[in-house]
Design an enzyme around this catalytic site. Sequence first.
Site, PDB file in Angstrom:
ATOM      1  N   ASP A  91      47.846  30.434  41.514  1.00  0.00           N
ATOM      2  CA  ASP A  91      47.189  31.435  40.659  1.00  0.00           C
ATOM      3  C   ASP A  91      45.951  32.052  41.290  1.00  0.00           C
ATOM      4  O   ASP A  91      45.553  33.163  40.927  1.00  0.00           O
ATOM      5  CB  ASP A  91      46.768  30.781  39.335  1.00  0.00           C
ATOM      6  CG  ASP A  91      45.784  29.628  39.572  1.00  0.00           C
ATOM      7  OD1 ASP A  91      46.055  28.799  40.476  1.00  0.00           O
ATOM      8  OD2 ASP A  91      44.755  29.575  38.891  1.00  0.00           O
ATOM      9  N   THR A 112      39.949  23.478  44.353  1.00  0.00           N
ATOM     10  CA  THR A 112      39.684  24.894  44.607  1.00  0.00           C
ATOM     11  C   THR A 112      38.220  25.224  44.368  1.00  0.00           C
ATOM     12  O   THR A 112      37.555  24.532  43.605  1.00  0.00           O
ATOM     13  CB  THR A 112      40.552  25.682  43.601  1.00  0.00           C
ATOM     14  OG1 THR A 112      41.888  25.431  43.937  1.00  0.00           O
ATOM     15  CG2 THR A 112      40.260  27.152  43.557  1.00  0.00           C
TER      16      THR A 112
HETATM   17  N1  ASP Z   1      44.831  26.577  41.125  1.00  0.00           N
HETATM   18  C1  ASP Z   1      45.082  26.163  42.467  1.00  0.00           C
HETATM   19  C2  ASP Z   1      46.544  26.392  42.781  1.00  0.00           C
HETATM   20  O1  ASP Z   1      47.378  26.119  41.947  1.00  0.00           O
HETATM   21  C3  ASP Z   1      44.763  24.736  42.731  1.00  0.00           C
HETATM   22  C4  ASP Z   1      43.412  24.271  42.250  1.00  0.00           C
HETATM   23  O2  ASP Z   1      42.776  24.916  41.455  1.00  0.00           O
HETATM   24  O3  ASP Z   1      42.974  23.228  42.708  1.00  0.00           O
HETATM   25  O4  ASP Z   1      46.847  26.795  43.861  1.00  0.00           O
END
Ligand code: ASP
Length: 326
Positions: free
Chosen positions: A221, A190
Site C-alpha cells: 500500500d 515502514t
Molecule cells: N504497509 C507495508 C506493506 O504492506 C508494510 C509496513 O507498513 O510495514 O508493504
Amino acid sequence: MKKLSFLFLALILFGCVPHQAPKQPAWALAIHGGAGTITKESMTPELEQQYQEKLDEALQAGSEILKNGGTSLDAVCAAINVMEDSPLFNAGKGAVFTAEGINEMDASIMNGENLMAGAVAGVKRIKNPILAARAVMEKSPHVMLMGDGAEKFAQDQGIELVDSSYFFTENRWNSYLKAREKASKENFGTCGAVALDKHGNLAAGTSTGGMTYKMKGRVGDSPIIGAGTYADNNGCAISATGHGEFFIRNVVAFQINALMKYKDLSLDEAARYMIFEVLKPIGGEGGVIALDTLGNISMPFNTAGMYRGTITSDKNAEVKIYGDER
Ligand code: ASP
C-alpha cells in the site's frame, strides 16, 4: 462600583468579553516507524533507546525545516531520510527481504496543496526511495514508476543509486530465514511522515521495504496514493503502516480524508473509524499517522505497538512505541 461589576457580569454572561480562540500550531510534524508486534517484552532497553533516539532525530530534522518556514514536502523528506538511512527501520537500509532474498522497496509522497503525487515501486538500488518518489511527482508527467524504469529515472535526476548489498542488515536477514521456515509474512517497520508548514500546506510520505518474505514483484500500500499515503489541504495528510493488502482493498488513507471532507468527521474520528471499525474486524493490522490543517494529530493503531513521534510549534518532541502509552 456596583454598576461596574454589573457591567462586567453582563459582559461575561452575554459573551462579549473577547475570548481567545484556541491556539493553532503554526506548524506540525508526525512520524511513524512502523506498526506491529512491538511489546516491551520483545525489546531490550538498549534497542528501545536506539529507536527513541532515531525517531527524535527524524523529528528534529523535519522540524528544523518547518521552524524556518520551509515546506511540508521538505520536512516529510528530511524526516523519512533519517529513518531510511537507519538499519532500525524497514525502509532504505534495513529493508526486509523478499522470498527470493532481495530487497524491493516502495515509496510515495503527496502534496496537499495541489494533490500532486509521486511514487516508486519495486526499486532495488535507490538509496532513498522517498526522494525518487518526489522526483516522479515534480519532474515527470506520471504518478508512479516501477523497477528499472524508476531507477533509470532517479539516476537521470541525480538521485543516489547504490549497490543492492547496501540494504543488507543481519537483523532483517535473520527475520527472512525465520520467515522462510514458517512462511510468515510478518514484520512491519515502514516509515512515514506527515507535515503542516507555516504556509498552511499539508504533505504526506511513506517509504518501505514491504513485508518480509513477500513474493517477488509484490507491491504494498505504501506507494499507492489513497491506500498508504494521501494529502489534501481540504482534508488531511495520512501515512499508513501495516498489512498492505488490507490498506489497498479499503483505500484507507483516502477514506480517512473523505470521511473528514464529505462526512464532517473530525480527524480523530475518521482515522479511528478506519483502523478500528473497518480494518480490525477483518484482521487488517496496522495504523496511521494523520494531521489536518488545524494542526490536529491522530495516530491510531490496532497492533501492540507503533513507533511514532510528534513535534509542533507549540509542543516539544514526543516519541512513543507501545500501545499503553497512548
Ligand atoms: N504497509 C507495508 C506493506 O504492506 C508494510 C509496513 O507498513 O510495514 O508493504
